[in-house]
Structures are given as structure tokens and as C-alpha cells.
Scaffold this active site. Structure first.
Site, PDB file in Angstrom:
ATOM      1  N   LYS A 251      42.831  48.066  30.849  1.00  0.00           N
ATOM      2  CA  LYS A 251      42.250  48.188  32.193  1.00  0.00           C
ATOM      3  C   LYS A 251      43.232  48.924  33.097  1.00  0.00           C
ATOM      4  O   LYS A 251      44.455  48.737  32.980  1.00  0.00           O
ATOM      5  CB  LYS A 251      41.965  46.785  32.736  1.00  0.00           C
ATOM      6  CG  LYS A 251      41.159  46.771  34.021  1.00  0.00           C
ATOM      7  CD  LYS A 251      40.802  45.336  34.401  1.00  0.00           C
ATOM      8  CE  LYS A 251      40.010  45.287  35.681  1.00  0.00           C
ATOM      9  NZ  LYS A 251      39.629  43.920  36.064  1.00  0.00           N
TER      10      LYS A 251
ATOM     11  N   SER B  18      34.956  43.073  36.751  1.00  0.00           N
ATOM     12  CA  SER B  18      35.400  44.413  37.028  1.00  0.00           C
ATOM     13  C   SER B  18      35.996  45.131  35.802  1.00  0.00           C
ATOM     14  O   SER B  18      36.223  46.344  35.866  1.00  0.00           O
ATOM     15  CB  SER B  18      36.448  44.377  38.132  1.00  0.00           C
ATOM     16  OG  SER B  18      37.587  43.637  37.718  1.00  0.00           O
TER      17      SER B  18
ATOM     18  N   SER C  31      36.197  38.532  36.066  1.00  0.00           N
ATOM     19  CA  SER C  31      36.204  39.952  35.681  1.00  0.00           C
ATOM     20  C   SER C  31      36.463  40.215  34.199  1.00  0.00           C
ATOM     21  O   SER C  31      36.311  41.348  33.753  1.00  0.00           O
ATOM     22  CB  SER C  31      37.244  40.706  36.505  1.00  0.00           C
ATOM     23  OG  SER C  31      36.874  40.701  37.847  1.00  0.00           O
TER      24      SER C  31
END
Lengths: 165, 478
Positions: free
Chosen positions: B67, B142, B166
Site C-alpha cells: 500500500k 482504503s 481498511s
């Protein structure tokens, strides 16, 4: 033992006593989160972090005082100034609607024994943690923004006096 | 060879021992597939040319998706924001350093909601990931790109961050395993801060045993993060339980009052039956107001985000817009650099921390958070784990909730409680709904119970047979 040391450490600061600054702010003025105050028994709360190794810059200057009620245009303008954001009129209108909505949403915080008058009671009821993040002060100070003089709202003399290293 | 993208790391190792291709050879094919398929999927913003990792180590031969808010030396660290679009980290986060030591290679950097603020991956200012099962649906957020990459077989596993769900939400939407550890169990050094008291680095993987393998590498104290736990994580292998006999599973009564999709409710009932079939006893529990946790989370995450993101003023990181004074530079940089959702949270966060409003919002939210922790403690004195769905529904259509922030925040209603209380949680794919979209079960346990959750997850994974029964997303999309 480690926990009480940590708590003393976190709370014994003129700039974070009971989470309030020395002088009383006027309504609408930014106060900030109690990021340096460790709530009892929550080893997972301590947000005095070193994860990016950079100081958090305190939110700009205090905004102009005055009576502020809710999120009207004036309040939004003040918040823009406070946060260093400048919105276009149409963007402001959209955000105002969203923020109004979110403010009402935030106001729907669960009812119950959550008033500030119950804080002390809650703290008493809060049981001991099963595990405590113990603190190696030397490592802690070397790796936190304070050690680098990052927090510009802490007087240097105060910092020096409190620095255990 | 053709189905290598469905394999878990453990299965790849077993196949190699039986004379199959080595992980390193499979890895090359995987990297090739990532280059071909990423333009459609949008899972990666940057693909590395060749980063095979070391020849030795528990993760040697395998490559991970990362990420974009987890720092790797010299890597893009854009956090899905235009403000940091060209910013490259000058250091390794502890998580990345540990993966490198374990021999891991890296496929690339994933797309994500800007600074982790979103539940659908749509709040990005750069590339947007779509759901590999249906490209018109959100991949969750996310950690959208990371989940999409792992689900589509374009990485063996991925690292994400979980502030309000997330890791678990995208795992749920994309049909993979998502592990959110106890707060402090994995070092946050090098994780770009969003809401520091909630942020955790988590693992996205195709199987429970893979999640455990990676988590073992990541877990442990770190002198660079004063908030990391000092106790060592048990490094022994997962015990292979034959059944869940004796396990007390709490099923929150409050779920009955929540607005869950019918498919989710049916799937949860089916999952509970599976738990019983495996020998666990189900007990109804009360005390967690899931709907009420969302405003608490909203206030706290906005408050911390407004403080954390104040550092992006154009003087230290990323893009710098010109101006005559410092204030002007800062204002121009922030105004142009941040997207609408980030601005919304900064403004709301500054609002709830202001005099006259702090008492009303922030302090109440903090008290509610403490009360929530007590409620969890009480519940976990009576049951071993909680079993609940991960989200109220399956992956929703792209764009359908963008103009309704409150509805979007409601997506997190079943995940934020674990973040507020700092507890570990595991999302396991269970089945597909009537539209062919993945559903999941979320297991939540007391502090430091990751290993128990993973062992229970291993039993349930075998019972659900999700990967064995369902066509892989890329097969489905032809």
C-alpha cells in the site's frame, strides 16, 4: 509500575495538564487533541508516535474570536483559515452541506454515561490493563519529535527541564 | 502452471516439494501477469521492474504488493494524494525492512484512498482500483489496490493499513483473507500517519496460513516505535485443530437491528451454522452498539487526521505551490494538493477540537471509546471470540456513494469497533452472493489473540472451501 511511570510522564507537563492549555481559549479557538495524555489502561492509545520521524506542526494560529454557533459560512471560513485550506465558492457550498450533515452525525454520539462529569467515574471503573507498553525513555526520547525540538509550542526551557536524558 | 495464481504460498511450497515449479519461477509469471492486467484493474500505481528478494528466508521467492502509505526506501510513498505524487521515501518502514530480511520481493506500489480516508478506493487522486470480480464495483478501501492485486493473483500477499476497516473491507469485497492485528503488535514506524491511535498495518492474503506466515515476520517490538508492544509474538506454527469443540463464539444481538443486506444476513447465519458444525457453541451477546461506533470513529479519526495532516504545508514533503509568504505557500499547497474527502475530514477535525465544540464532540467520543473497551472486556470474559459480518453489504457500484459521506461511513459500521478498542480481527471469505460478489465472516478476539483467530480461521477456511468452490476473479472476467 511501567504504566504509572508512563502516565506520570504523559500527564506531568504544563502543556498537557488535564489536556487543556494554560490560558482559556475563546469559543471556536483550536485546542487540539489530548494526544499526549494517556487514558488509564489503554496501552493502545499512546499516539506520541515516531512513525514518520517528523514533528506534527501545531495547527497554525488561533482564529479570530467571537460567537460561533454551528457550521455556518462564517464558521467554515474560520475553519478554512485555521487549517490552511482555501475553498472555491462552489466547493465551499458542497463541503458546507457535507459538514453540516457530518456535524449532525457527530452529534449523534451514543447517549449514556459519556458526559465529562462521568469521566472521573469512568477512570475509576477502568480496570488494569493486561499488558502495558513499557517505556525505554532513552530510546523514546531519541526517536520522538520532541527530542528534535519539533514541537514548537513547548518552551525550550521547559523541554530541557523535563528531558530525562 | 495455468492455475498458479490461485495458489497460496504454502501450497506453492508444497507443490515444489512434490516436484513442481519453484516459487521463484511462479513469481516471474506473476510479475508478467501484473504488467499485462494492471491497466484494466488499476491495482498498482507503480510496478517494479525486477525485485525478486533474497535467495533465503521464510518469504524467499515470493513477492508482495505494498500500500502506498507504507514507506520503502526509494519507493513512491504517495498515499493516493496529488500532494505526495512524486514523493519518495528516504527510509524503510520497519514492516518493509522485516519483509526484506525474510527474503521477500516486491511487485509494486498500490493505489489507495487518499491518506487512507475512504471505504471504496474512490477517494484516490491517482489511479483507481476496481473490483477483480466485477470491474463496475468498488474494491473496498482504503487498501483497495492491495486487495485487488492479491485477489487477482497479481501478488502473493499484500500489506495494507487498517484505521477503521481498511484491510478487512477490501478483503471482504475482493474475497480474500484480511488480518487486522492488535494495535501496537506491528510497528507503525514508516506508516504515514492518518489517525495514530487507530492505525495498524495489516496483512491481505489468499489463505489463512499465508496471513500467519507474513504476520509472524511483521509482529514484534520495535525501538523505533515507542508504541509497539514489548511482548514477543509466539513464533510457533499454527496448530492444526481438528474441530472447534469447546470454543465459545459470541454473536452480537445488535446485528438484528442493523440494516444488513439480505445476502449478508443469510451468509452470516450459514457461517454460524458452520461454526456449530465444527463443534463451537454459539452464545448471544449484547453490549456493542455497532451503529453508535461510527460517529465515535468519525469524530476521533477526523480530530487526529486534522492534526497529523497539518505537516503537509509545502515545506517538507511533496508538491510545493508558490506564494509570497509561508501562509500563502501553505494555503496554496494544501488547497490544490488535498482532495475533497481529506479537506472534509481536516475541517471537521479542526471543528471538533475547537473551544466550545471539543466538549460536545471530542471528549464525548473519547468517553464512548473507553466505554466500548469496557464492553468488549466484559464480553470477552464470557466468550472467546465474536463472529459477525465484515460489512453490511457486498461490493457496491462505483460512484454510488460518493455524494453521500454519511452512507459511505456506514460501510465501516461493523469494522470500526475493533479499531476503537485496539483489538485484532480476521476477515475470511465465505461465499458469493446472488450477483457473484464475495461475502465474508469477521472474527474478532481479545487483545493479542491473533494466533487463536488464525487457528480458528484455518478450520473455517477448510469448511467454507471458498477458493476450491469459486471461480477465480480473472477466470470469471474471461
Amino acid at each position: 509500575m511501567a504504566r504509572s511511570r508512563l502516565r506520570d510522564f504523559c500527564q506531568d507537563r504544563t502543556w498537557s495538564q488535564k489536556g487543556e492549555p494554560a490560558s482559556s481559549p475563546k469559543k471556536g479557538e483550536w485546542i487540539g487533541a489530548d494526544q499526549f495524555r494517556l487514558p488509564p489502561s489503554f496501552s493502545g492509545w499512546f499516539v506520541f508516535h515516531s512513525n514518520t520521524g517528523v514533528a506534527q506542526r501545531p495547527v497554525a494560529q488561533a482564529i479570530s474570536s467571537g460567537k460561533v454557533i454551528g457550521l455556518d459560512q462564517k464558521r467554515l471560513k474560520e475553519l478554512e483559515e485555521l487549517t490552511g485550506l482555501s475553498l472555491e465558492p462552489d466547493e465551499r457550498e458542497t463541503l458546507k452541506t457535507d459538514l453540516d450533515c457530518l456535524e449532525r452525525f457527530a452529534a449523534s454520539l451514543p447517549a449514556g454515561p459519556f458526559g465529562s462529569q462521568d469521566m472521573a467515574l469512568l477512570e475509576q471503573r477502568d480496570p488494569e490493563p493486561t499488558e502495558v507498553a513499557s517505556l525505554d525513555r532513552k530510546v523514546f526520547w531519541e526517536n520522538t519529535p520532541v527530542a528534535r525540538g519539533g514541537f514548537i509550542n513547548i518552551p525550550a526551557t521547559e523541554r530541557k527541564k523535563k528531558d530525562p536524558s | 502452471m495455468s492455475d498458479y495464481r490461485r495458489l497460496t504460498m504454502q501450497e506453492a511450497l508444497q507443490q515444489h516439494q512434490g516436484g513442481g515449479l519453484a516459487a521463484r519461477e511462479l513469481n516471474s509469471a506473476l510479475l508478467q501477469a501484473a504488467k499485462v492486467e494492471n491497466p484494466d484493474l488499476g491495482a498498482y500505481t507503480h510496478l517494479f521492474d525486477h525485485d525478486p528478494g533474497l535467495e533465503y528466508g521464510v518469504l524467499a521467492g515470493f513477492s508482495a504488493a505494498i500500500k502506498a502509505n507504507i514507506a520503502g526506501c526509494g519507493w513512491p510513498n504517495h498515499c493516493g494524494s496529488q500532494l505526495l505524487e512524486h514523493y519518495r521515501s528516504p527510509f524503510d518502514s520497519t514492516a518493509i525492512a522485516r519483509l526484506k530480511q525474510a527474503g521477500c520481493g516486491f511487485v509494486g506500489i498500490n493505489s489507495m484512498d487518499e491518506f487512507g480516508m475512504g471505504s471504496s478506493g474512490e477517494n484516490t487522486r491517482l489511479t483507481q482500483a476496481v473490483n477483480p470480480w466485477n470491474h463496475d464495483r468498488t474494491a473496498g478501501g482504503s487498501s483497495s489496490g492491495t486487495a485487488a492485486a492479491v485477489a487477482a493473483g497479481l501478488a502473493w500477499f499484500g500489506l495494507g493499513s487498517d484505521t477503521g476497516g481498511s484491510v478487512r473491507l477490501p478483503a471482504h469485497f475482493c474475497g480474500i483473507v484480511g488480518l487486522k492485528p492488535t494495535w501496537g503488535r506491528v510497528s507503525r514506524y514508516g506508516l504515514v500517519a492518518f489517525a495514530s491511535s487507530l492505525d495498524t498495518i495489516g496483512v491481505l492474503a489468499r489463505g489463512v496460513s499465508d496471513a500467519h506466515l507474513v504476520f509472524q515476520v511483521l509482529a514484534g517490538s520495535d525501538p523505533l516505535d515507542a508504541t509497539s508492544k514489548r511482548s514477543h509474538y509466539d513464533q510457533t506454527p499454527l496448530r492444526k485443530r481438528l474441530s472447534l469443540k469447546g470454543l465459545r463464539v459470541g454473536v452480537p444481538e445488535e446485528l438484528k437491528g442493523l440494516d444488513l443486506e439480505r445476502g449478508v444476513r443469510q451468509d452470516h447465519e450459514e457461517s454460524c451454522r458452520q461454526l456449530q458444525d465444527q463443534g463451537a457453541s454459539l452464545l448471544p451477546v449484547r453490549g456493542i452498539d455497532f451503529a453508535g461506533t461510527v460517529p465515535v470513529y468519525t469524530v476521533i479519526n477526523c480530530a487526529e487526521a486534522s492534526s497529523n495532516l497539518q505537516r503537509y504545508d509545502g515545506s517538507l514533503y511533496g508538491v510545493r505551490k508558490e506564494g509570497k509568504t509561508y501562509e500563502e505557500v501553505s494555503r496554496n499547497t494544501r488547497t490544490e494538493g488535498f482532495g475533497a474527502e481529506v479537506k472534509r475530514r481536516i475541517l471537521l477535525g479542526a471543528h471538533v477540537l475547537s473551544a466550545g465544540f471539543r466538549q460536545r464532540y471530542y471528549l464525548r467520543a473519547r468517553s464512548a471509546r473507553r466505554e466500548l473497551r469496557l464492553a468488549f472486556r466484559d464480553i470477552f470474559s464470557r466468550v472467546d471470540i465474536l463472529a459477525l459480518p465484515t460489512a453490511p453489504g457486498a461490493a457496491f457500484p462505483l460512484g454510488s456513494r460518493l455524494n453521500d459521506p454519511v452512507r459511505m461511513y456506514g460501510t465501516d459500521s461493523l469494522t470500526v469497533a475493533a479499531n476503537l478498542a485496539g483489538l485484532p480481527a480476521l476477515t475470511l471469505p465465505t461465499n458469493l452472493d446472488h450477483e457473484g460478489l464475495p461475502l465474508s465472516l469477521q472474527l474478532m478476539g481479545p487483545e493479542d489473540s491473533e494466533k487463536d483467530l488464525l487457528e480458528i480461521g484455518l478450520v473455517l477456511e477448510k469448511a467454507f472451501k471458498f477458493r476450491q468452490r469459486k471461480a477465480a476473479p480473472w477466470q470469471k472476467n474471461g
